[in-house]
Design a protein around this motif. Structure first.
Motif, PDB file in Angstrom:
ATOM      1  N   GLY A  49     -17.348  32.719 -35.353  1.00 48.39           N
ATOM      2  CA  GLY A  49     -18.053  32.366 -34.776  1.00 48.39           C
ATOM      3  C   GLY A  49     -19.407  33.176 -34.537  1.00 48.39           C
ATOM      4  O   GLY A  49     -20.243  32.811 -33.991  1.00 48.39           O
ATOM      5  N   CYS A  50     -19.338  34.474 -35.136  1.00 51.11           N
ATOM      6  CA  CYS A  50     -20.698  35.144 -35.008  1.00 51.11           C
ATOM      7  C   CYS A  50     -21.141  35.253 -36.482  1.00 51.11           C
ATOM      8  O   CYS A  50     -20.672  35.121 -37.548  1.00 51.11           O
ATOM      9  N   GLN A 116     -27.749  32.274 -32.594  1.00 52.80           N
ATOM     10  CA  GLN A 116     -26.700  32.756 -33.265  1.00 52.80           C
ATOM     11  C   GLN A 116     -26.177  33.796 -32.318  1.00 52.80           C
ATOM     12  O   GLN A 116     -24.713  34.063 -32.560  1.00 52.80           O
ATOM     13  N   SER A 118     -26.236  34.499 -29.273  1.00 52.64           N
ATOM     14  CA  SER A 118     -25.407  33.767 -27.982  1.00 52.64           C
ATOM     15  C   SER A 118     -24.283  33.452 -28.393  1.00 52.64           C
ATOM     16  O   SER A 118     -23.236  33.422 -27.426  1.00 52.64           O
ATOM     17  N   ASN A 119     -23.964  32.722 -29.664  1.00 54.14           N
ATOM     18  CA  ASN A 119     -22.793  32.115 -29.752  1.00 54.14           C
ATOM     19  C   ASN A 119     -21.798  33.195 -30.136  1.00 54.14           C
ATOM     20  O   ASN A 119     -20.665  32.997 -29.802  1.00 54.14           O
ATOM     21  N   ARG A 122     -20.720  34.492 -26.930  1.00 57.10           N
ATOM     22  CA  ARG A 122     -19.718  33.691 -26.192  1.00 57.10           C
ATOM     23  C   ARG A 122     -18.565  33.754 -26.820  1.00 57.10           C
ATOM     24  O   ARG A 122     -17.458  33.827 -26.340  1.00 57.10           O
TER      25      ARG A 122
END
Length: 136
Positions: A49-50, A116, A118-119, A122
């Motif tokens: 997810g990064c 991106q 921020s995702n 998270r």
């Protein structure tokens, strides 16, 4: 209430007038971290997810979280250092009690990271919280 090291970072950020200074501070925090041993850069520690390559190695010693991390992007490496200040040394219930979005918001990160980044941030927080829930 977050860890003392995180509270110190919040205080430091209050004296920095613009985001560029804060951005540099985050990068410097990342540069100061010890590199993650190559043996720990495996699929099990990779954070999905990064946008960049990110690894988090979390362990529980004496019921407290300890983690190391690394990224190939300097700002993300700095974000790992920020999360280290927020979570390292906490018990699983303490990890679960932290509202990471609110705490990171105190640093002004929410408004200044790309979607991106921020995702990815998270995803790192979710990994930490999932492991804390499993350890509880």
């Amino acid at each position: 209430m977050a860890q003392a090291g995180f509270e110190e970072l919040v205080e430091d950020f209050e004296f920095l007038d613009d985001w560029e200074d804060r951005y540099r501070t985050v990068i410097e925090l990342g540069k100061a971290m010890e590199p993650l041993p190559e043996a720990l850069k495996v699929p099990a520690t990779k954070v999905e997810g990064c946008a960049s390559q990110v690894w988090l190695h979390l362990t529980w010693e004496g019921g407290k979280l300890h983690f190391e991390g690394e990224s190939d992007a300097m700002i993300v490496r700095g974000l790992i250092a920020v999360l280290h200040r927020l979570y390292d040394g906490l018990a699983p219930a303490e990890v679960a009690a932290i509202d990471a979005r609110a705490e990171l918001g105190r640093l002004g990160l929410n408004e200044h990271l790309s979607a991106q980044r921020s995702n990815g941030l998270r995803a790192m927080v979710e990994r930490i919280q999932e492991q804390a829930a499993a350890a509880a």
